[in-house]
Design an enzyme around this catalytic site. Structure first.
Site, PDB file in Angstrom:
ATOM      1  N   HIS A   3       4.782 -14.567  -3.369  1.00  0.00           N
ATOM      2  CA  HIS A   3       4.244 -13.328  -2.811  1.00  0.00           C
ATOM      3  C   HIS A   3       5.347 -12.293  -2.568  1.00  0.00           C
ATOM      4  O   HIS A   3       5.182 -11.112  -2.843  1.00  0.00           O
ATOM      5  CB  HIS A   3       3.501 -13.653  -1.502  1.00  0.00           C
ATOM      6  N   GLU A  48       0.794  -1.225   0.000  1.00  0.00           N
ATOM      7  CA  GLU A  48       0.000   0.000   0.000  1.00  0.00           C
ATOM      8  C   GLU A  48       0.832   1.284   0.000  1.00  0.00           C
ATOM      9  O   GLU A  48       0.291   2.383  -0.106  1.00  0.00           O
ATOM     10  CB  GLU A  48      -0.950   0.004   1.208  1.00  0.00           C
TER      11      GLU A  48
END
Length: 159
Positions: free
Chosen positions: A86, A58
């Site tokens: 990931h 983010e």
């Protein structure tokens, strides 16, 4: 301090700096955030806001939303390798995203995102007691130094 790392001292009095910090890996993030605050304090920066986001992924969107409000930003996060891809996706997205924001907005962003194989590596870079490095401090100092460098060049008359 690592061999070859520059010793940067800079003046940031009067600058407004935003720190955007992820929340995952609390102990490491606390160290990075403390280091960034120390770095800004060392540079004489007193106008500092901190925005916390959920994770490193983010950071780019928060930096993009804040870039026009600050002279510089400091992006802090940590991604620790796991057993899935990931790690690579988040590291690449954060790096490319933060770079895009900095170049698109001309806002210097100190890159304090740790990309580590394990928690021990992250702790060693987090500026905690006993850590070998203080990447939060380095990222904040780099952001302020970049503002100073650009202002120096951009304030010169053109030929």
């Amino acid at each position: 301090m690592k061999d070859g790392a520059p010793q940067i001292r800079t003046e940031g009095t009067g600058l407004r700096v935003g720190i955007v910090a992820a929340s995952w890996h609390e102990a490491v993030m606390d160290g990075l955030l403390d280091g960034a605050r120390r770095g800004l304090d060392d540079a004489g920066v007193t106008d500092v806001d901190v925005v916390r986001v959920p994770g490193t992924f983010e950071l780019p969107v928060a930096c993009a939303a804040l870039a026009d409000r600050y002279d510089a930003l400091v992006a802090l996060g940590v991604v620790i390798r796991g057993g899935t891809p990931h790690f690579e996706y988040v590291c690449q997205a954060a790096t490319v995203g933060i770079t895009d924001v900095a170049t698109r907005t001309s806002t210097p962003i100190g890159f304090g995102v740790l990309t580590c194989d394990d928690e021990a590596q992250a702790i060693d870079r987090a500026g905690l007691p006993g850590s070998a490095e203080d990447k939060g401090h380095e990222a904040a100092t780099a952001a302020v130094a970049t503002v100073a460098a650009l202002r120096g060049v951009l304030s010169r008359p053109t030929v």
